[in-house]
Design an enzyme around this catalytic site. Structure first.
Site, PDB file in Angstrom:
ATOM      1  N   SER A 124       0.831  -1.201   0.000  1.00  0.00           N
ATOM      2  CA  SER A 124       0.000   0.000   0.000  1.00  0.00           C
ATOM      3  C   SER A 124       0.863   1.248   0.000  1.00  0.00           C
ATOM      4  O   SER A 124       1.964   1.257   0.561  1.00  0.00           O
ATOM      5  CB  SER A 124      -0.881  -0.002   1.261  1.00  0.00           C
ATOM      6  N   TYR A 149      -1.775  -0.653  10.834  1.00  0.00           N
ATOM      7  CA  TYR A 149      -2.075  -1.352   9.574  1.00  0.00           C
ATOM      8  C   TYR A 149      -0.954  -1.099   8.578  1.00  0.00           C
ATOM      9  O   TYR A 149      -0.378  -2.025   8.022  1.00  0.00           O
ATOM     10  CB  TYR A 149      -3.414  -0.884   8.984  1.00  0.00           C
ATOM     11  N   LYS A 153       2.393  -3.491   6.665  1.00  0.00           N
ATOM     12  CA  LYS A 153       2.847  -3.527   5.274  1.00  0.00           C
ATOM     13  C   LYS A 153       4.340  -3.206   5.189  1.00  0.00           C
ATOM     14  O   LYS A 153       5.090  -3.855   4.455  1.00  0.00           O
ATOM     15  CB  LYS A 153       2.063  -2.521   4.426  1.00  0.00           C
ATOM     16  N   ASN A 199     -13.610   4.513   4.068  1.00  0.00           N
ATOM     17  CA  ASN A 199     -13.053   5.215   2.908  1.00  0.00           C
ATOM     18  C   ASN A 199     -14.093   6.098   2.216  1.00  0.00           C
ATOM     19  O   ASN A 199     -15.292   5.871   2.281  1.00  0.00           O
ATOM     20  CB  ASN A 199     -12.482   4.197   1.904  1.00  0.00           C
ATOM     21  N   LEU A 200     -13.570   7.092   1.505  1.00  0.00           N
ATOM     22  CA  LEU A 200     -14.422   8.130   0.927  1.00  0.00           C
ATOM     23  C   LEU A 200     -15.393   7.614  -0.126  1.00  0.00           C
ATOM     24  O   LEU A 200     -16.610   7.880  -0.048  1.00  0.00           O
ATOM     25  CB  LEU A 200     -13.539   9.229   0.317  1.00  0.00           C
TER      26      LEU A 200
HETATM   27  C1  WQD Z   1      -9.395   9.709   1.109  1.00  0.00           C
HETATM   28  C2  WQD Z   1      -9.589  11.193   1.327  1.00  0.00           C
HETATM   29  C3  WQD Z   1      -9.769  11.803   3.643  1.00  0.00           C
HETATM   30  C4  WQD Z   1     -13.561   9.594   4.222  1.00  0.00           C
HETATM   31  C5  WQD Z   1      -6.793   4.690   3.146  1.00  0.00           C
HETATM   32  C6  WQD Z   1      -5.687   3.905   3.796  1.00  0.00           C
HETATM   33  C7  WQD Z   1      -4.870   3.211   2.737  1.00  0.00           C
HETATM   34  C8  WQD Z   1      -5.774   2.398   1.849  1.00  0.00           C
HETATM   35  C9  WQD Z   1      -6.850   3.276   1.229  1.00  0.00           C
HETATM   36  C10 WQD Z   1      -5.892   0.118   2.550  1.00  0.00           C
HETATM   37  C11 WQD Z   1      -8.774  11.747   2.490  1.00  0.00           C
HETATM   38  C12 WQD Z   1     -11.088  12.068   2.911  1.00  0.00           C
HETATM   39  C13 WQD Z   1     -12.399  10.140   3.720  1.00  0.00           C
HETATM   40  C14 WQD Z   1     -14.644  10.440   4.553  1.00  0.00           C
HETATM   41  C15 WQD Z   1     -13.348  12.340   3.863  1.00  0.00           C
HETATM   42  N1  WQD Z   1      -6.392   1.370   2.579  1.00  0.00           N
HETATM   43  N2  WQD Z   1     -12.299  11.490   3.529  1.00  0.00           N
HETATM   44  N3  WQD Z   1     -14.500  11.791   4.367  1.00  0.00           N
HETATM   45  O1  WQD Z   1      -7.019   7.649   3.853  1.00  0.00           O
HETATM   46  O2  WQD Z   1      -6.205   8.023   1.463  1.00  0.00           O
HETATM   47  O3  WQD Z   1      -6.251   5.719   2.391  1.00  0.00           O
HETATM   48  O4  WQD Z   1      -7.578   3.865   2.309  1.00  0.00           O
HETATM   49  O5  WQD Z   1      -4.957  -0.279   1.918  1.00  0.00           O
HETATM   50  O6  WQD Z   1      -3.937   2.376   3.372  1.00  0.00           O
HETATM   51  O7  WQD Z   1      -4.821   4.807   4.468  1.00  0.00           O
HETATM   52  O8  WQD Z   1      -8.391   6.853   1.860  1.00  0.00           O
HETATM   53  O9  WQD Z   1     -10.777   7.056   1.312  1.00  0.00           O
HETATM   54  O10 WQD Z   1     -10.098   7.018   3.766  1.00  0.00           O
HETATM   55  O11 WQD Z   1      -9.607   9.034   2.354  1.00  0.00           O
HETATM   56  O12 WQD Z   1     -13.240  13.581   3.698  1.00  0.00           O
HETATM   57  O13 WQD Z   1     -15.746   9.998   5.029  1.00  0.00           O
HETATM   58  O14 WQD Z   1     -10.957  11.430   1.657  1.00  0.00           O
HETATM   59  O15 WQD Z   1      -9.468  12.872   4.558  1.00  0.00           O
HETATM   60  O16 WQD Z   1      -8.371  13.073   2.151  1.00  0.00           O
HETATM   61  P1  WQD Z   1      -6.922   7.184   2.446  1.00  0.00           P
HETATM   62  P2  WQD Z   1      -9.799   7.436   2.358  1.00  0.00           P
END
Ligand code: WQD
Length: 342
Positions: A124, A149, A153, A199-200
């Site tokens: 990752s 987590y 990795k 995740n977003l």
């Molecule tokens: C993306 C952006 C948040 C949720 C993570 C793990 C990574 C991988 C992918 C496993 C950021 C913003 C998020 C929400 C928001 N996982 N956000 N509101 O954090 O880049 O990566 O997931 O392998 O290891 O770290 O992904 O989708 O959580 O966030 O504003 O409800 O969206 O601040 O800028 P991230 P994410």
């Protein structure tokens, strides 16, 4: 090749199984369905016309897994199985270290014992920690992580590197994913997080389909174009095809080597929300809330190495990721829940 895919009923694993079958490879999925559904196996068959073989076993049960591995006798392994929720890992680090390291040790023991030395490992971009600035390059410096987590990795990349140094007949790909989103164009498989999505993209989709009220935007005061976090979102089918490209290149690779799987460009939270609103034709209410601890302002890949060495580049853009993700969510408003396996 005969490829054993651990965690093959999961989001990235299932899409990779589709890409492997469509390339003519034989696929055995190993999954305990702890975080996935048996329905996925039927959907993979529906998409490809070929049913992957299945072994329902927990990798941590070394004896049971060894028997499965001996019976399958695969040419190669793609290892997806593992816990992957950042926040959960901070709350329960011991569970994450024990599970992610223990399951990989069980796999490596079986591979060594039965003479399979070709491995694609699901790593990752989180291993880049916050010590570098994007675009991240594979040899850009010391790996680090800001959560347990991510640290599993970092550790597993180091362990696999040491194994390959000690025994050069191993061929190991360390694939560093950026942010996989979207779904297969059929809408039959996609991301199905249990509970509240961390995740977003899956959260946006659950708002669009009416399962949740609004998206919380974690901060709009970052040093970025519109103040919200920027990430390198990659279509899950591009990611799956990247795995096939790495697998087919691996026999030429002695030892272990890391490759970024990303698009090389960043998209902000607000831009992604707009893309899903456009694809779904639905309003997607949102509200700015305080930043989430540990979030980076921006992250995206340098894609040179994968392009030059694997002959692979992502081809699908944000609009296609949103369109395919929406189709999956609209056709499966509750994911695989309630669906009956054949
Ligand atoms: C993306 C952006 C948040 C949720 C993570 C793990 C990574 C991988 C992918 C496993 C950021 C913003 C998020 C929400 C928001 N996982 N956000 N509101 O954090 O880049 O990566 O997931 O392998 O290891 O770290 O992904 O989708 O959580 O966030 O504003 O409800 O969206 O601040 O800028 P991230 P994410």
């Amino acid at each position: 090749m005969h490829v054993l895919v651990t965690g093959g009923a999961g989001f990235i694993g299932s899409h990779t199984a589709v890409a492997l079958l469509e390339r003519g490879h034989r696929v055995t999925i190993v999954d305990d369905f702890e975080n996935s559904s048996p329905v996925v196996i039927d959907r993979i068959e529906q998409i490809t016309g070929r049913r992957p073989e299945l072994a329902q076993v927990d990798l941590l049960d070394e004896a049971a897994f060894d028997a499965v591995f001996a019976a399958a006798a695969p040419d190669a392994v793609i290892h997806f199985a593992g816990l992957k929720a950042v926040g959960e890992s901070a709350a329960d680090p011991l569970r994450y270290y024990a599970h992610n390291l223990g399951s990989t040790f069980s796999l490596l023991k079986a591979m060594k014992k039965h003479g399979t030395r070709t491995l694609v490992f699901s790593s990752s971009a989180t291993v880049y920690g916050d010590g570098q600035q994007p675009p991240y390059t594979e040899d850009g410096g010391q790996l680090d992580a800001t959560n347990p987590y991510g640290m599993t990795k970092v550790m597993l990349e180091r362990i696999l590197g040491d194994v390959a140094t000690a025994e050069p007949d191993w061929h190991i790909a360390l694939l560093r994913y950026f942010n996989p989103i979207g779904a297969h164009e059929s809408g039959l498989i996609g991301e199905d997080p249990g509970g509240i999505p961390n995740n977003l993209a899956p959260f946006i989709l659950q708002v669009a389909v009416g399962r949740r009220a609004e998206v919380s935007i974690y901060g709009d005061d970052y040093p970025t174009a519109d103040g919200t976090g920027e990430r390198d979102y990659i279509h899950v089918m591009d990611l799956a095809e990247g795995h096939v490209a790495a697998l087919e290149q691996l026999p030429e690779v002695d030892g272990s080597r890391a490759w970024n799987l990303g698009t090389g460009s960043g998209t902000s939270v607000k831009q992604l929300i707009a893309a899903f609103a456009e694809a779904s034709g639905r309003p997607i209410p949102s509200r700015v809330v305080p930043r989430r601890a540990g979030d980076l302002p921006r992250s995206w890949a340098d894609t040179t190495r994968a392009s030059v060495e694997l002959g692979w580049k992502a081809t699908r853009g944000i609009a296609e990721m949103a369109r395919d993700g929406w189709r999956w969510q609209l056709q499966n408003p509750n994911g695989f829940a309630g669906e009956k396996a054949d």
